[in-house]
Write a protein that holds these residues in place. Structure first.
Motif, short mmCIF file in Angstrom:
data_model
loop_
_atom_site.label_atom_id
_atom_site.label_comp_id
_atom_site.label_asym_id
_atom_site.label_seq_id
_atom_site.Cartn_x
_atom_site.Cartn_y
_atom_site.Cartn_z
N GLY A 24 41.22 49.87 35.10
CA GLY A 24 40.38 50.59 34.21
C GLY A 24 40.24 51.99 34.15
O GLY A 24 39.66 52.64 32.88
N GLU A 29 46.18 50.90 35.95
CA GLU A 29 46.86 49.60 35.65
C GLU A 29 47.69 49.14 36.87
O GLU A 29 47.54 47.38 37.59
N GLU A 57 39.83 47.68 27.85
CA GLU A 57 40.38 47.68 28.20
C GLU A 57 40.92 46.87 30.01
O GLU A 57 42.10 46.36 30.06
N ARG A 60 42.63 44.03 28.82
CA ARG A 60 43.78 43.76 28.79
C ARG A 60 44.72 44.16 30.13
O ARG A 60 45.79 43.30 29.94
N ARG A 110 42.84 39.70 23.86
CA ARG A 110 42.81 40.63 25.01
C ARG A 110 43.51 40.28 26.03
O ARG A 110 44.08 40.81 26.91
#
Length: 319
Positions: A24, A29, A57, A60, A110
């Motif tokens: 991130g 990703e 992030e 996630r 997440r």
């Protein structure tokens, strides 16, 4: 791959832990997913993250990787952390029971999972009583949302405090401690490592390459690592030591980053150094360290180049 027990538990983890702080950020990703696939395919089943990485992030990204299937979640020992927060609200940080409960729920959402294998306190919270912390952690364990509890950046005294408080509650307590530990940063050898060894706590070193200083920073391959002013200052401050270090690695025929990891793997208190690759090539480099054996003469030379703090406490302080 020779998997190891996580401290005094029956949980087996790989001797390298995949750190995801770059996901991130310097690794997007898609790259993060490729790195996790490559690591898992090579037997690295231990993945570490934190709720604050990349503004949440990173968790996630890992959650979306789990969601792609192929038993990725089932094959992974997942570790994340609680403490920090990015909100101005007073209870959105540290280790109150309220924050621990909310942060765990947020991380589970997440990460797209129903449990966290290793839930780590990212820092010590001097303001919250241990009974409150362990009550909150024990409840998460009872609910099946957390399996084991660990710490990060604790002093030796904090490790002992936490474990003894848990013992009073008949809880398992801490099973791991993440500490800054590498050839150039050996302060934890004084008290943290002896405390962890005495209590059967796994040591998970972070920054095993010393922020890049131990990764060949003087050679041509290190040009990119010298880009920041802070790194340049560190190189100049440790130049003589780094020159001797890189000469020894050349003599051994291994990359400096691999020797740095191999040295940590030779330390009896260490379970799994945390590597933080940004590329697939760095994953391969980390895996290569598992095949390096350092003889006693080499270990002695490394101690000469990077002297430790003088032995375990109290000897290092008293004589």
């Amino acid at each position: 791959m020779d998997h190891r027990f996580l401290g005094r538990t029956g949980l087996r983890v790989s001797p390298l832990c995949l750190g995801t702080m770059n996901f991130g950020g310097s690794a997007d990703e898609a790259t993060g997913h490729r790195i996790m696939d490559a690591a898992l395919d090579n037997g690295v089943n231990f993945v570490d993250t934190a709720d604050v990485y990349a503004g949440n992030e990173t968790e996630r990204i890992i959650g979306r990787w789990f969601a792609t299937g192929d038993r990725r979640r089932e094959r992974t020992v997942l570790a994340t952390k609680v403490y920090g927060g990015r909100s101005d609200w007073p209870n959105d940080t540290k280790l109150s029971a309220k924050h621990i409960r909310q942060a765990c729920e947020d991380s589970l959402r997440r990460l797209q999972t129903d449990h966290i294998d290793l839930y780590q306190m990212h820092h010590v919270d001097r303001d919250t009583p241990w009974d409150e912390i362990w009550q909150a952690m024990d409840l998460l364990v009872q609910q099946g949302k957390v399996l084991y509890v660990g710490s990060s950046n604790f002093a030796g005294w904090h490790v002992v405090q936490a474990i003894e408080a848990a013992r009073g509650r008949h809880s398992v307590g801490l099973v791991s401690e993440q500490s800054l530990y590498n050839l150039n940063a050996r302060t934890v050898e004084l008290e943290v490592l002896p405390a962890c060894e005495a209590y059967g706590v796994a040591v998970l070193p972070w920054s095993p390459l010393g922020g890049g200083l131990l990764a060949g920073v003087l050679g041509d391959a290190g040009e990119g690592r010298r880009s920041s002013e802070r790194t340049q200052q560190a190189v100049e401050r440790h130049r003589d030591r780094l020159e001797a270090w890189e000469a020894l690695c050349a003599e051994l025929g291994h990359e400096p980053s691999q020797v740095a990891l191999a040295w940590l793997l030779h330390q009896p208190a260490v379970t799994a150094p945390i590597i933080g690759p940004r590329t697939l090539e760095q994953v391969d480099g980390g895996l290569a360290a598992l095949d390096i054996t350092l003889d006693q003469a080499t270990l002695d030379r490394l101690d000469e180049i990077f002297p430790g703090p003088g032995g375990a406490a109290p000897e290092a302080y008293a004589w």
